[in-house]
Design a protein around this motif. Structure first.
Motif, mmCIF file in Angstrom:
data_model
loop_
_atom_site.group_PDB
_atom_site.id
_atom_site.type_symbol
_atom_site.label_atom_id
_atom_site.label_comp_id
_atom_site.label_asym_id
_atom_site.label_seq_id
_atom_site.Cartn_x
_atom_site.Cartn_y
_atom_site.Cartn_z
ATOM 1 N N SER A 87 0.831 -1.207 0.000
ATOM 2 C CA SER A 87 0.000 0.000 0.000
ATOM 3 C C SER A 87 0.870 1.262 0.000
ATOM 4 O O SER A 87 2.046 1.223 -0.334
ATOM 5 N N VAL A 88 0.252 2.364 0.393
ATOM 6 C CA VAL A 88 0.847 3.699 0.299
ATOM 7 C C VAL A 88 1.571 4.024 1.604
ATOM 8 O O VAL A 88 1.163 3.569 2.673
ATOM 9 N N SER A 89 2.615 4.832 1.550
ATOM 10 C CA SER A 89 3.317 5.205 2.784
ATOM 11 C C SER A 89 2.405 6.085 3.642
ATOM 12 O O SER A 89 1.615 6.884 3.127
ATOM 13 N N PRO A 90 2.499 5.947 4.959
ATOM 14 C CA PRO A 90 1.684 6.791 5.848
ATOM 15 C C PRO A 90 1.929 8.268 5.606
ATOM 16 O O PRO A 90 0.982 9.075 5.657
ATOM 17 N N LEU A 91 3.158 8.645 5.328
ATOM 18 C CA LEU A 91 3.469 10.060 5.071
ATOM 19 C C LEU A 91 2.656 10.579 3.895
ATOM 20 O O LEU A 91 2.023 11.651 3.967
ATOM 21 N N LEU A 92 2.660 9.822 2.810
ATOM 22 C CA LEU A 92 1.957 10.291 1.609
ATOM 23 C C LEU A 92 0.453 10.349 1.839
ATOM 24 O O LEU A 92 -0.213 11.338 1.512
ATOM 25 N N LYS A 93 -0.086 9.280 2.427
ATOM 26 C CA LYS A 93 -1.550 9.231 2.642
ATOM 27 C C LYS A 93 -1.999 10.352 3.567
ATOM 28 O O LYS A 93 -3.002 11.032 3.320
ATOM 29 N N ASN A 94 -1.261 10.552 4.651
ATOM 30 C CA ASN A 94 -1.636 11.594 5.612
ATOM 31 C C ASN A 94 -1.566 12.981 4.963
ATOM 32 O O ASN A 94 -2.474 13.809 5.136
ATOM 33 N N THR A 95 -0.500 13.209 4.205
ATOM 34 C CA THR A 95 -0.327 14.507 3.546
ATOM 35 C C THR A 95 -1.479 14.777 2.574
ATOM 36 O O THR A 95 -2.098 15.847 2.598
ATOM 37 N N LEU A 96 -1.759 13.791 1.727
ATOM 38 C CA LEU A 96 -2.806 13.997 0.725
ATOM 39 C C LEU A 96 -4.187 14.105 1.370
ATOM 40 O O LEU A 96 -5.045 14.871 0.908
ATOM 41 N N ASP A 97 -4.411 13.352 2.444
ATOM 42 C CA ASP A 97 -5.706 13.440 3.135
ATOM 43 C C ASP A 97 -5.928 14.836 3.714
ATOM 44 O O ASP A 97 -7.024 15.405 3.590
ATOM 45 N N TRP A 98 -4.902 15.411 4.339
ATOM 46 C CA TRP A 98 -5.042 16.781 4.851
ATOM 47 C C TRP A 98 -5.349 17.744 3.698
ATOM 48 O O TRP A 98 -6.272 18.570 3.793
ATOM 49 N N VAL A 99 -4.595 17.630 2.617
ATOM 50 C CA VAL A 99 -4.806 18.547 1.479
ATOM 51 C C VAL A 99 -6.222 18.384 0.926
ATOM 52 O O VAL A 99 -6.858 19.364 0.521
ATOM 53 N N SER A 100 -6.723 17.145 0.952
ATOM 54 C CA SER A 100 -8.057 16.891 0.385
ATOM 55 C C SER A 100 -9.165 17.587 1.177
ATOM 56 O O SER A 100 -10.286 17.728 0.690
ATOM 57 N N ARG A 101 -8.858 18.019 2.389
ATOM 58 C CA ARG A 101 -9.876 18.660 3.221
ATOM 59 C C ARG A 101 -10.100 20.121 2.843
ATOM 60 O O ARG A 101 -11.023 20.767 3.357
ATOM 61 N N LEU A 102 -9.260 20.635 1.949
ATOM 62 C CA LEU A 102 -9.268 22.072 1.656
ATOM 63 C C LEU A 102 -10.003 22.394 0.358
ATOM 64 O O LEU A 102 -9.729 21.790 -0.687
ATOM 65 N N SER A 103 -10.923 23.339 0.452
ATOM 66 C CA SER A 103 -11.483 23.944 -0.762
ATOM 67 C C SER A 103 -11.987 25.336 -0.390
ATOM 68 O O SER A 103 -12.716 25.490 0.595
#
Ligand SMILES: Cc1cc2nc3c(=O)[nH]c(=O)nc-3n(C[C@H](O)[C@H](O)[C@H](O)COP(=O)(O)O)c2cc1C
Length: 193
Positions: A87-103
């Motif tokens: 699967s995906v590294s925790p760093l990448l998933k966490n980073t992208l998940d935070w960014v996904s919260r923004l609009s």
């Protein structure tokens, strides 16, 4: 060529990271093809592990806002994704998940992932080159964030001996697949420039 900007980053901040080497090769090939690459390190965008209480009380971290802004300055994004237990590294998933919260007002959900095109790659010391992790990342990107991800991917098996000292690759077939991915990413990004 038009001003086509491609952002490149790795899901690993390990010193000597193979995925960071892959991101570097892609950035060089993007520049060589006449587009403009920006290679950033997620070490410069530190974020705590996502927690809904933290988001409610303190908001999204400044680093996530900064990364969103950088992503939105580019027409294409290449992500080199380490494979951790298929699967995906925790760093990448966490980073992208935070960014996904923004609009922002008027923007769609997960705005950083819209109106630009993504390409995925992975480097692993193993024989499969991280392809299993990319299948998961593709699902996250497409279904989770609503991103457009090109079919071409750059996988680098045997990563310990795959990179030379000149910022190139030792295996012609791997290099050829990577070049094809870069060309397609630039072509798709140019449609958005
Ligand atoms: C927790 C963990 C799980 C891993 N699982 C896999 C795996 O499923 N497949 C694989 O090819 N490599 C796996 N690896 C090896 C990584 O591909 C290797 O550590 C690689 O160097 C990490 O990427 P980097 O060099 O960019 O830091 C794993 C490594 C760790 C630390």
């Amino acid at each position: 060529m038009k001003d086509v900007r491609i952002l490149v980053f790795s899901g690993s901040t390990r010193s000597g990271s193979f995925n960071t080497k892959l991101a570097d090769v892609v950035a060089r090939r993007v520049d060589a093809a006449g587009a403009q690459a920006t290679h950033l390190s997620l070490a410069d965008y530190p974020m705590p592990i996502y927690n809904g209480d933290m988001e409610a009380n303190e908001g999204v971290p400044e680093a996530a806002k900064a990364l969103k802004a950088v992503m939105q300055e580019h027409h294409g994004v290449f992500i080199a994704s380490p494979e951790y237990n298929t699967s995906v590294s925790p760093l990448l998933k966490n980073t992208l998940d935070w960014v996904s919260r923004l609009s922002a007002d008027g923007e769609p959900a997960a705005a950083a992932f819209k109106n630009r095109v993504f390409a995925l790659g992975a480097a692993s010391p193993g024989a499969l080159g991280g392809i299993r992790g990319l299948m998961g990342l593709r699902t996250i990107m497409e279904i989770g964030y609503g991103a457009l991800v090109i079919p071409d991917m750059a996988t680098v098996p045997g990563a310990a001996s795959a990179f030379d000292d000149q910022g190139g690759m030792t295996n012609e077939r791997t290099a050829g697949l990577l070049d094809a991915m870069v060309q397609r990413l630039i072509a798709e990004a140019a449609l958005r420039a």
